[in-house]
Design a protein around this motif. Structure first.
Motif, PDB file in Angstrom:
ATOM      1  N   PHE A 255       0.830  -1.200   0.000  1.00 42.18           N
ATOM      2  CA  PHE A 255       0.000   0.000   0.000  1.00 42.18           C
ATOM      3  C   PHE A 255       0.867   1.253   0.000  1.00 42.18           C
ATOM      4  O   PHE A 255       0.510   2.272  -0.596  1.00 42.18           O
ATOM      5  CB  PHE A 255      -0.925   0.019   1.239  1.00 42.18           C
ATOM      6  CG  PHE A 255      -2.017  -1.006   1.191  1.00 42.18           C
ATOM      7  CD1 PHE A 255      -2.954  -0.986   0.175  1.00 42.18           C
ATOM      8  CD2 PHE A 255      -2.109  -1.989   2.152  1.00 42.18           C
ATOM      9  CE1 PHE A 255      -3.964  -1.924   0.116  1.00 42.18           C
ATOM     10  CE2 PHE A 255      -3.119  -2.937   2.109  1.00 42.18           C
ATOM     11  CZ  PHE A 255      -4.049  -2.903   1.094  1.00 42.18           C
ATOM     12  N   LEU A 256       1.996   1.170   0.671  1.00 41.17           N
ATOM     13  CA  LEU A 256       2.887   2.323   0.813  1.00 41.17           C
ATOM     14  C   LEU A 256       3.868   2.354  -0.355  1.00 41.17           C
ATOM     15  O   LEU A 256       4.690   1.450  -0.511  1.00 41.17           O
ATOM     16  CB  LEU A 256       3.646   2.239   2.141  1.00 41.17           C
ATOM     17  CG  LEU A 256       4.545   3.421   2.490  1.00 41.17           C
ATOM     18  CD1 LEU A 256       3.723   4.691   2.682  1.00 41.17           C
ATOM     19  CD2 LEU A 256       5.339   3.127   3.767  1.00 41.17           C
ATOM     20  N   PRO A 257       3.826   3.391  -1.198  1.00 41.48           N
ATOM     21  CA  PRO A 257       4.751   3.486  -2.340  1.00 41.48           C
ATOM     22  C   PRO A 257       6.153   3.904  -1.890  1.00 41.48           C
ATOM     23  O   PRO A 257       6.311   4.603  -0.899  1.00 41.48           O
ATOM     24  CB  PRO A 257       4.107   4.568  -3.213  1.00 41.48           C
ATOM     25  CG  PRO A 257       3.358   5.425  -2.246  1.00 41.48           C
ATOM     26  CD  PRO A 257       2.871   4.510  -1.153  1.00 41.48           C
ATOM     27  N   THR A 261      12.734   4.077   0.090  1.00 45.16           N
ATOM     28  CA  THR A 261      13.415   5.345  -0.222  1.00 45.16           C
ATOM     29  C   THR A 261      12.683   6.530   0.410  1.00 45.16           C
ATOM     30  O   THR A 261      13.017   6.965   1.511  1.00 45.16           O
ATOM     31  CB  THR A 261      13.525   5.525  -1.743  1.00 45.16           C
ATOM     32  OG1 THR A 261      12.209   5.404  -2.337  1.00 45.16           O
ATOM     33  CG2 THR A 261      14.431   4.483  -2.354  1.00 45.16           C
ATOM     34  N   ASP A 262      11.674   7.052  -0.286  1.00 45.27           N
ATOM     35  CA  ASP A 262      11.011   8.278   0.160  1.00 45.27           C
ATOM     36  C   ASP A 262      10.333   8.126   1.514  1.00 45.27           C
ATOM     37  O   ASP A 262      10.361   9.051   2.338  1.00 45.27           O
ATOM     38  CB  ASP A 262       9.958   8.712  -0.876  1.00 45.27           C
ATOM     39  CG  ASP A 262      10.578   9.067  -2.213  1.00 45.27           C
ATOM     40  OD1 ASP A 262      11.820   9.036  -2.312  1.00 45.27           O
ATOM     41  OD2 ASP A 262       9.836   9.372  -3.154  1.00 45.27           O
ATOM     42  N   PHE A 263       9.707   6.970   1.753  1.00 43.33           N
ATOM     43  CA  PHE A 263       8.904   6.806   2.965  1.00 43.33           C
ATOM     44  C   PHE A 263       9.503   5.778   3.921  1.00 43.33           C
ATOM     45  O   PHE A 263       8.776   5.010   4.551  1.00 43.33           O
ATOM     46  CB  PHE A 263       7.465   6.435   2.589  1.00 43.33           C
ATOM     47  CG  PHE A 263       6.752   7.531   1.853  1.00 43.33           C
ATOM     48  CD1 PHE A 263       6.231   8.623   2.530  1.00 43.33           C
ATOM     49  CD2 PHE A 263       6.620   7.484   0.468  1.00 43.33           C
ATOM     50  CE1 PHE A 263       5.585   9.639   1.856  1.00 43.33           C
ATOM     51  CE2 PHE A 263       5.971   8.499  -0.216  1.00 43.33           C
ATOM     52  CZ  PHE A 263       5.458   9.590   0.479  1.00 43.33           C
ATOM     53  N   ILE A 264      10.805   5.766   4.032  1.00 42.13           N
ATOM     54  CA  ILE A 264      11.484   4.838   4.935  1.00 42.13           C
ATOM     55  C   ILE A 264      11.098   5.101   6.394  1.00 42.13           C
ATOM     56  O   ILE A 264      10.971   4.167   7.195  1.00 42.13           O
ATOM     57  CB  ILE A 264      13.015   4.931   4.747  1.00 42.13           C
ATOM     58  CG1 ILE A 264      13.722   3.759   5.441  1.00 42.13           C
ATOM     59  CG2 ILE A 264      13.553   6.255   5.252  1.00 42.13           C
ATOM     60  CD1 ILE A 264      13.622   2.468   4.707  1.00 42.13           C
ATOM     61  N   THR A 332       8.433  15.773  -1.491  1.00 46.03           N
ATOM     62  CA  THR A 332       9.472  16.240  -2.412  1.00 46.03           C
ATOM     63  C   THR A 332      10.396  15.118  -2.853  1.00 46.03           C
ATOM     64  O   THR A 332      11.189  15.292  -3.775  1.00 46.03           O
ATOM     65  CB  THR A 332      10.325  17.351  -1.768  1.00 46.03           C
ATOM     66  OG1 THR A 332      10.948  16.834  -0.580  1.00 46.03           O
ATOM     67  CG2 THR A 332       9.480  18.560  -1.418  1.00 46.03           C
ATOM     68  N   GLY A 333      10.330  13.993  -2.182  1.00 45.19           N
ATOM     69  CA  GLY A 333      11.187  12.879  -2.565  1.00 45.19           C
ATOM     70  C   GLY A 333      12.584  12.936  -1.987  1.00 45.19           C
ATOM     71  O   GLY A 333      13.460  12.158  -2.393  1.00 45.19           O
ATOM     72  N   LEU A 334      12.832  13.822  -1.019  1.00 44.36           N
ATOM     73  CA  LEU A 334      14.155  13.875  -0.402  1.00 44.36           C
ATOM     74  C   LEU A 334      14.358  12.656   0.500  1.00 44.36           C
ATOM     75  O   LEU A 334      13.479  12.295   1.275  1.00 44.36           O
ATOM     76  CB  LEU A 334      14.304  15.152   0.436  1.00 44.36           C
ATOM     77  CG  LEU A 334      14.450  16.465  -0.334  1.00 44.36           C
ATOM     78  CD1 LEU A 334      14.525  17.636   0.634  1.00 44.36           C
ATOM     79  CD2 LEU A 334      15.685  16.443  -1.234  1.00 44.36           C
ATOM     80  N   PRO A 335      15.513  12.004   0.405  1.00 46.48           N
ATOM     81  CA  PRO A 335      15.769  10.823   1.232  1.00 46.48           C
ATOM     82  C   PRO A 335      16.070  11.211   2.680  1.00 46.48           C
ATOM     83  O   PRO A 335      16.529  12.320   2.954  1.00 46.48           O
ATOM     84  CB  PRO A 335      17.001  10.200   0.571  1.00 46.48           C
ATOM     85  CG  PRO A 335      17.715  11.366  -0.048  1.00 46.48           C
ATOM     86  CD  PRO A 335      16.636  12.299  -0.503  1.00 46.48           C
ATOM     87  N   SER A 340      17.523   6.055   4.183  1.00 45.48           N
ATOM     88  CA  SER A 340      16.897   5.730   2.910  1.00 45.48           C
ATOM     89  C   SER A 340      17.852   4.964   1.999  1.00 45.48           C
ATOM     90  O   SER A 340      19.072   5.175   2.028  1.00 45.48           O
ATOM     91  CB  SER A 340      16.424   7.000   2.202  1.00 45.48           C
ATOM     92  OG  SER A 340      15.347   7.593   2.879  1.00 45.48           O
ATOM     93  N   TYR A 341      17.297   4.103   1.173  1.00 44.65           N
ATOM     94  CA  TYR A 341      18.095   3.352   0.214  1.00 44.65           C
ATOM     95  C   TYR A 341      18.628   4.296  -0.863  1.00 44.65           C
ATOM     96  O   TYR A 341      17.911   5.154  -1.372  1.00 44.65           O
ATOM     97  CB  TYR A 341      17.228   2.268  -0.436  1.00 44.65           C
ATOM     98  CG  TYR A 341      17.887   1.555  -1.578  1.00 44.65           C
ATOM     99  CD1 TYR A 341      18.843   0.570  -1.350  1.00 44.65           C
ATOM    100  CD2 TYR A 341      17.567   1.866  -2.901  1.00 44.65           C
ATOM    101  CE1 TYR A 341      19.454  -0.090  -2.405  1.00 44.65           C
ATOM    102  CE2 TYR A 341      18.167   1.214  -3.957  1.00 44.65           C
ATOM    103  CZ  TYR A 341      19.114   0.232  -3.708  1.00 44.65           C
ATOM    104  OH  TYR A 341      19.720  -0.417  -4.758  1.00 44.65           O
TER     105      TYR A 341
END
Length: 384
Positions: A255-257, A261-264, A332-335, A340-341
């Motif tokens: 469920f979690l995209p 990376t983004d949502f570690i 924003t997609g910042l790790p 984050s991977y």
């Protein structure tokens, strides 16, 4: 003093509590990446294995960093920064497009993101330039702003809004630490706020949606708002102690995209709850405090600007990544640094911390020897 003695003194003066915190944060990240990828049943083993390889590379780079002469890099900072900007320009010709931005160079067996390493070049050039041309007058202030703005503009048009914001924060902090008058800084903030409506016109459609769904995720629950909604569910469902390692439903059921990376942070919070989330925040806070401590204790203005800029980058990455995971900030997609991977983010972060640790060690050696470094150089007395 011979090189062996100098290295030995540096090793004795290293900030080992900071390095231990960095290692602990990294290992926590590897375990969370393994869980986010579904463990051995999914891609968890692959992602975690790749991250361990990047970790070994980071250790090698850290060892090299501890032997480098930063006075050379400061003197060559304009050339270094120019090379960084050239690398950003090359992205438009040979860059690999992913997640809506042309920000990666595909080398076949792995991809690198130059924008992560440009932060180091930006920090060095701002430290060098602002030492030579203090921003006490409008000419020097505008010159430094234009110099740093070149890299910010190049990543903005990729488009990479997250890195653009990081660069902006680094430049602002560098000007602040360099002693820029408050009226200039306030004018800069006011001007940036006034240009927001104009900036909106240049955003890509997916970037506009990210901002709109931050305000109201239900505006597009199955599209742009989906990430935010699922991330909030993951963080909230962890409650106080979490569901346990490898027990997070949001990442395991897909469920979690972008969970690795983004949502570690969302993955970790679901599995270890509020207690785990506070643990990660405490580690990040400790790392930042030890870095800022180096800047505060430095006698050299150059070191203060350099370390403050690097610390600002790490702080904003952490602030934005955790904030967007909880739905408090736009995506924003910042790790998340060290967790984050991704090899580019990990190597750039370790390099920034390594530079700080080395300068902190040299400062401690200088204090012990009761020597006062020149205000122009990073840690040594410039020879005539």
């Amino acid at each position: 003093m011979n090189n062996h003695g100098s290295l030995r003194n540096t090793l004795h003066a290293l900030d080992y509590p900071l390095l231990i915190a960095v290692l602990l944060m990294y290992l926590t990240g590897v375990a969370t990446i393994y869980s986010a990828g579904g463990g051995p049943a999914g891609l968890g083993k692959f992602y975690a294995g790749r991250q361990l390889i990047w970790g070994l590379a980071a250790i090698v780079m850290l060892a090299v960093v501890l032997r480098l002469d930063y006075e050379f890099f400061l003197d060559a900072s304009y050339w270094l920064y120019g090379g960084c900007c050239l690398l950003l320009l090359l992205l438009f010709a040979m860059g690999h497009r992913a997640k809506g931005a042309q920000s990666w160079i595909n080398l076949g067996f792995f991809k690198i993101q130059p924008a992560e390493f440009v932060k180091l070049g930006l920090a060095f050039v701002m430290a060098h330039h602002l030492t030579l041309f203090p921003p006490y007058n409008l000419k020097n202030f505008a010159g430094a702003l234009a110099l740093g703005g070149v890299s910010a503009l190049l990543v903005l048009v990729q488009p990479d809004l997250g890195s653009t914001l990081v660069y902006g924060v680094m430049i602002f902090v560098a000007l602040l630490v360099a002693g820029a008058p408050k009226r200039y800084l306030l004018s800069l903030m006011g001007g940036a706020a006034a240009l927001l409506p104009l900036g909106w016109m240049f955003l890509k459609e997916y970037q506009k949606k990210r901002i709109l769904v931050f305000i109201n995720p239900e505006l597009d629950p199955l599209g742009a708002g989906y990430n935010v909604i699922q991330s909030r569910i993951a963080v909230g469902s962890g409650r106080f102690f979490g569901k346990g390692f490898m027990q997070g439903a949001q990442s395991k059921l897909r469920f979690l995209p972008e969970p690795h990376t983004d949502f570690i942070f969302s993955v970790f919070a679901e599995e270890f709850g509020l207690v785990g989330g506070l643990f990660v925040l405490a580690l990040l806070s400790f790392i930042l405090w030890r870095m800022i401590r180096v800047a505060l204790r430095a006698r050299s203005v150059t070191v203060k600007i350099l370390v403050a800029s690097l610390s600002a980058s790490l702080w904003f990455h952490s602030f934005e990544s955790v904030g967007m995971s909880m739905g408090l900030l736009p995506v924003t997609g910042l790790p998340l640094p060290l967790m984050s991977y991704g090899g580019s983010s990990l190597l750039a972060t370790v390099l920034a911390i390594g530079v700080t640790v080395k300068l902190g060690a040299q400062n401690e050696i200088s204090r012990r020897e009761n020597s006062v470094p020149d205000s122009r150089t990073p840690y040594s007395v410039r020879r005539s």
